[in-house]
Scaffold this motif. Structure first.
Motif, mmCIF file in Angstrom:
data_model
loop_
_atom_site.group_PDB
_atom_site.id
_atom_site.type_symbol
_atom_site.label_atom_id
_atom_site.label_comp_id
_atom_site.label_asym_id
_atom_site.label_seq_id
_atom_site.Cartn_x
_atom_site.Cartn_y
_atom_site.Cartn_z
ATOM 1 N N PHE A 158 0.849 -1.201 0.000
ATOM 2 C CA PHE A 158 0.000 0.000 0.000
ATOM 3 C C PHE A 158 0.883 1.250 0.000
ATOM 4 O O PHE A 158 1.939 1.274 0.634
ATOM 5 N N ALA A 171 -1.229 -0.687 -3.934
ATOM 6 C CA ALA A 171 -2.606 -0.168 -3.929
ATOM 7 C C ALA A 171 -2.634 1.171 -3.190
ATOM 8 O O ALA A 171 -1.856 1.392 -2.249
ATOM 9 N N ASP A 172 -3.522 2.046 -3.618
ATOM 10 C CA ASP A 172 -3.673 3.347 -2.962
ATOM 11 C C ASP A 172 -4.328 3.134 -1.593
ATOM 12 O O ASP A 172 -5.436 2.617 -1.494
ATOM 13 N N LYS A 185 -7.920 4.441 -1.035
ATOM 14 C CA LYS A 185 -9.047 3.727 -1.659
ATOM 15 C C LYS A 185 -9.211 2.331 -1.094
ATOM 16 O O LYS A 185 -10.174 1.640 -1.408
ATOM 17 N N ASN A 186 -8.232 1.883 -0.315
ATOM 18 C CA ASN A 186 -8.266 0.497 0.178
ATOM 19 C C ASN A 186 -8.193 0.413 1.698
ATOM 20 O O ASN A 186 -7.796 -0.614 2.244
ATOM 21 N N SER A 187 -8.618 1.492 2.366
ATOM 22 C CA SER A 187 -8.441 1.532 3.824
ATOM 23 C C SER A 187 -9.162 0.375 4.526
ATOM 24 O O SER A 187 -8.706 -0.122 5.547
ATOM 25 N N TYR A 236 -9.251 -2.613 3.727
ATOM 26 C CA TYR A 236 -8.518 -3.877 3.661
ATOM 27 C C TYR A 236 -7.293 -3.913 4.582
ATOM 28 O O TYR A 236 -6.689 -4.961 4.779
ATOM 29 N N TYR A 275 -5.803 -7.283 6.230
ATOM 30 C CA TYR A 275 -4.533 -7.675 5.575
ATOM 31 C C TYR A 275 -3.445 -7.903 6.622
ATOM 32 O O TYR A 275 -2.727 -8.907 6.579
ATOM 33 N N ASP A 321 -3.199 -9.388 -5.956
ATOM 34 C CA ASP A 321 -4.453 -8.738 -5.578
ATOM 35 C C ASP A 321 -4.761 -8.984 -4.089
ATOM 36 O O ASP A 321 -4.881 -10.131 -3.646
ATOM 37 N N VAL A 322 -4.908 -7.889 -3.337
ATOM 38 C CA VAL A 322 -5.102 -8.008 -1.893
ATOM 39 C C VAL A 322 -6.410 -8.741 -1.565
ATOM 40 O O VAL A 322 -6.459 -9.558 -0.633
ATOM 41 N N LYS A 323 -7.451 -8.498 -2.347
ATOM 42 C CA LYS A 323 -8.738 -9.168 -2.078
ATOM 43 C C LYS A 323 -8.603 -10.673 -2.265
ATOM 44 O O LYS A 323 -9.084 -11.456 -1.460
#
Ligand code: SF4
Length: 464
Positions: free
Chosen positions: A163, A176-177, A180-182, A184, A188, A442-444
């Motif tokens: 991130f 990842a920004d 926009k991904n707080s 996760y 994570y 991909d974090v997801k």
């Protein structure tokens, strides 16, 4: 710069010859290149560049099929390099080398019976590496030799936090920004800590020891202090070199530094890239030189060894501005300094733009950095990348006995890397061979398929 037209009858080596020709792209002015070779027994080549024709020959290469291919490639590249250098009237700092690690050639030379004292001479004769660069490699090998003997049964543990708060314009890393991904971040960190525990357990079961720990990214310091603590609880550093990349000064707080200290971190990277505020704004960094100084002093007060990264060739930066940054960093005397040459990496913002970058300027910048730091620092690791401006290098300097074990053993592929996290790459080094395992980026997906993917990673780490 015009297109390069290269014709050859040895198609297997056409991509390598094209890489060689690209080094001279700015000097060729549209001259056609022909390489006609007979490699069936002894090696012969005729190289034509524009109207200039030269012939080369060498004895029959010996060894297995792989070795014969390697020696043939080397012969053809050198023949083309000599022809291009003569036609264009220039010699390049790294000669005919197009690969990432000139040090690897030095180590290969060693293992085939070459002497330590003649590495520089070998690189100059066999690859036309300039005397200056060849001497640098010789010095690096001397520094690294202290570490080669102390890696038996050792592995490096790498932890990846993918991130960042925005994107630097020269960067092509898949991060990842964070804004926009707080949502996760917390899951994570929890899963990553679980993965670290499993991997550390495996290292112990295998009877191996951890040589160094490196938490990188991305920008690991975008995590808040509580998350950093949760992550680091999973790591028992046991006093080994433990680096935490706090790359962006705007992401670091005293609270986070205090957590790093509490959990055994020994080395922190605080990277200004440049101390020129106008450049920082232009390259998409959200901090100023003043913020860097504050964080640097704060981190110093905790007793960490510090690394600072600098980049030569940033958009619109003059040689004098670069020199000022080098002088200012030198006056701080961080334990480690890494001087990068800008690389126009695919996927970065700058790769898409036509920057006003002049190779001669970049060489002046890197020469100046070398001159300043080589007086009381040692150059201790070096690597090159594709698309580097001026075909130069990234080089790490260290105060004596403060060399980063991770940088040496990972870069030289001396020891395996057990890597954790989305987008991380594990490497097993066994009997000279390297086996890689890439984790999903991909974090997801990393979160959703955690158990299956972890099992497959552990199985890989047990394979060799
Ligand atoms: S902080 Fe590092 S990883 Fe993140 S965008 Fe900048 S250079 Fe890339």
């Amino acid at each position: 710069m015009s297109d390069i037209i290269l014709n050859t009858n040895v198609q297997t080596f056409a991509p390598d010859l094209m890489d060689e020709a690209r080094l001279f792209a700015e000097y060729l002015n549209g001259a056609d290149i022909f390489v006609n070779a007979d490699i069936s027994d002894s090696l012969r080549a005729e190289v034509k560049v524009g109207n200039s024709v030269r012939s080369f020959q060498s004895s029959t290469p010996q060894g297995d099929a792989l070795e014969i291919k390697r020696l043939t490639k080397r012969f053809l590249k050198l023949a083309l390099y000599d022809s291009l250098a003569s036609y264009c009237g220039v010699g390049l700092p790294w000669g005919s080398l197009t690969g990432i690690r000139p040090t690897k050639l030095a180590y290969d030379y060693f293992s085939s019976g070459g002497s330590a004292d003649s590495i520089a001479e070998y690189l100059t004769n066999a690859f036309r590496v300039s005397e200056k660069k060849a001497n640098t490699i010789q010095k690096i090998i001397n520094v690294q030799s202290k570490y080669v003997h102390d890696i038996k049964n050792g592995v490096n543990l790498y932890v990846h936090v993918p991130f960042c708060d925005g994107r630097c314009y020269y960067c092509s890393f898949p991060s990842a920004d964070v804004n926009k991904n707080s949502a996760y971040l917390a899951p994570y960190v929890t899963k990553l800590a679980e993965e670290i525990r499993e991997v550390v357990k495996l290292i112990k079961e295998q009877g191996k020891r951890i040589l160094s720990i490196y938490v990188g990214g991305g920008t690991p310091s975008v995590l808040d202090a509580k998350m950093i603590a949760e992550l680091l609880t999973a790591i028992d550093s046991n006093g080994v070199e433990f680096t935490f990349e706090a790359g962006r000064p705007d992401s670091i707080t005293a609270e986070k530094l205090s957590v790093l200290k509490e959990y055994g971190v020994t080395r922190v990277c605080v990277n200004p890239q440049t101390l020129n505020n106008e450049t920082l704004a232009r390259i998409g960094r959200k901090h100023t030189a003043e913020m860097f100084y504050n964080v640097y002093e704060s981190a110093k007060s905790y007793g960490f060894d510090l690394n600072t990264d600098i980049i030569a060739g940033l958009d619109g930066e003059s040689v004098d501005e670069f020199k000022r940054t080098i002088d200012q960093i030198a006056s701080l005397r961080p334990e480690n300094v890494t001087v990068h040459t800008l690389s126009r990496k695919r996927g970065s913002v700058i790769a898409e733009n036509d920057l006003k970058i002049f190779c001669a300027d970049i060489a002046q910048m890197t020469d100046y950095a070398y001159e300043i730091f080589s007086s009381d620092y040692n150059p201790y690791y070096l690597y090159r990348q594709k698309y580097m401006v001026g075909n130069l290098e990234n080089i790490g300097f260290s105060l004596p006995c403060k060399e980063c074990v991770n940088n040496i053993t990972v870069m030289e592929e001396m020891a395996s890397v057990y890597a954790c996290g989305a987008g991380s790459i594990s490497k097993l080094v066994t009997n000279g061979a390297i086996h890689r395992h890439a984790s999903v980026k991909d974090v997801k997906l990393y979160l959703n398929e955690f158990d299956t993917r972890l099992n497959s990673k552990l199985a890989f780490l047990c394979e060799k």
